[in-house]
Design a protein around this motif. Structure first.
Motif, PDB file in Angstrom:
ATOM      1  N   MET A  59       0.635  -1.250  -0.062  1.00 47.00           N
ATOM      2  CA  MET A  59      -0.162   0.109   0.066  1.00 47.00           C
ATOM      3  C   MET A  59       0.608   1.193  -0.196  1.00 47.00           C
ATOM      4  O   MET A  59       1.332   1.430   1.098  1.00 47.00           O
ATOM      5  CB  MET A  59      -0.540  -0.571   1.385  1.00 47.00           C
ATOM      6  N   ILE A  60       0.625   2.074  -0.380  1.00 53.43           N
ATOM      7  CA  ILE A  60       1.209   3.097  -1.049  1.00 53.43           C
ATOM      8  C   ILE A  60       0.890   4.678  -0.771  1.00 53.43           C
ATOM      9  O   ILE A  60      -0.410   4.283  -1.771  1.00 53.43           O
ATOM     10  CB  ILE A  60       2.675   3.363  -2.599  1.00 53.43           C
ATOM     11  N   ASP A  61       1.294   5.329  -0.231  1.00 52.74           N
ATOM     12  CA  ASP A  61      -0.262   6.388   0.217  1.00 52.74           C
ATOM     13  C   ASP A  61       1.367   7.656   0.589  1.00 52.74           C
ATOM     14  O   ASP A  61       1.684   7.445   1.431  1.00 52.74           O
ATOM     15  CB  ASP A  61      -0.835   6.045   1.504  1.00 52.74           C
ATOM     16  N   GLY A  62       0.815   8.256   0.007  1.00 53.13           N
ATOM     17  CA  GLY A  62       1.877  10.038   0.108  1.00 53.13           C
ATOM     18  C   GLY A  62       3.033   9.349  -0.304  1.00 53.13           C
ATOM     19  O   GLY A  62       4.329  10.145   0.333  1.00 53.13           O
ATOM     20  N   GLY A  63       3.673   8.854  -1.189  1.00 48.67           N
ATOM     21  CA  GLY A  63       4.728   8.121  -1.582  1.00 48.67           C
ATOM     22  C   GLY A  63       5.400   7.615  -0.076  1.00 48.67           C
ATOM     23  O   GLY A  63       7.088   7.464  -0.215  1.00 48.67           O
ATOM     24  N   ARG A  64       5.238   7.298   1.038  1.00 50.19           N
ATOM     25  CA  ARG A  64       5.114   6.100   1.935  1.00 50.19           C
ATOM     26  C   ARG A  64       4.357   4.688   1.518  1.00 50.19           C
ATOM     27  O   ARG A  64       3.714   3.934   1.058  1.00 50.19           O
ATOM     28  CB  ARG A  64       4.704   6.793   3.266  1.00 50.19           C
ATOM     29  N   PRO A  91       9.328   6.705   3.072  1.00 47.02           N
ATOM     30  CA  PRO A  91       9.452   6.841   1.760  1.00 47.02           C
ATOM     31  C   PRO A  91      10.148   5.510   0.680  1.00 47.02           C
ATOM     32  O   PRO A  91      10.591   5.104   1.102  1.00 47.02           O
ATOM     33  CB  PRO A  91      10.238   7.778   1.786  1.00 47.02           C
ATOM     34  N   VAL A  92       8.375   5.662  -0.418  1.00 42.67           N
ATOM     35  CA  VAL A  92       9.450   4.512  -1.351  1.00 42.67           C
ATOM     36  C   VAL A  92      10.478   4.537  -1.543  1.00 42.67           C
ATOM     37  O   VAL A  92      11.216   3.654  -2.370  1.00 42.67           O
ATOM     38  CB  VAL A  92       8.609   4.560  -2.326  1.00 42.67           C
TER      39      VAL A  92
END
Length: 138
Positions: A59-64, A91-92
């Motif tokens: 799950m990626i949310d706001g680049g995290r 952060p991704v």
């Protein structure tokens, strides 16, 4: 580079004197980790290379980066919880910079896992790194 939560976990493991105590703690982490919905346990989320059944849904949310995960083996579910502590909220772009083998070595896990468990753990880390890299490329 580890999250504050992982550093806290590493400190907890420092206080556990022997492998059996650490093993029990990993199992407790697995018991406390939220279960993954059965609808998400599909071939696309299944991690290959694990002796047990393992699923990871990124799950990626706001680049995290974050993920849900589950396993049919409690020790493996505990390892998923450990990886969640290592990667959740990072952060991704920073996922690839985490030296998972070195961080996990701080917990004293790598010396005591069977070859199959070690391979499975490596497969989970590779899946996390791959999905983070794919998300970053988008």
């Amino acid at each position: 580079m580890a999250t504050e939560a992982f550093n806290d976990l590493a400190e907890t493991f420092e206080f556990l004197d022997d492998w059996e105590d650490r093993y029990r703690h990993v199992i407790e982490l697995g018991k406390a980790f939220p279960p993954m919905e059965d609808a998400l346990k599909v071939p696309a989320t299944k991690v290959q290379g694990c002796a047990s059944q393992v699923w990871i849904q990124p799950m990626i949310d706001g680049g995290r980066y974050d993920f849900q995960g589950d396993s049919d083996a409690m020790i493996v579910k505990g390892l998923i919880a450990v990886l969640h502590t290592l990667y959740a909220g990072v952060p991704v772009a920073d996922i690839a910079r985490i030296d998972a083998p070195a961080e996990l070595a701080r917990l004293g896990l790598t010396d005591h896992l069977s070859a199959q468990r070690s391979n499975g753990l490596r497969s989970m880390v590779e899946r996390i790194q791959k999905t983070a890299a794919e998300a970053q490329a988008r």
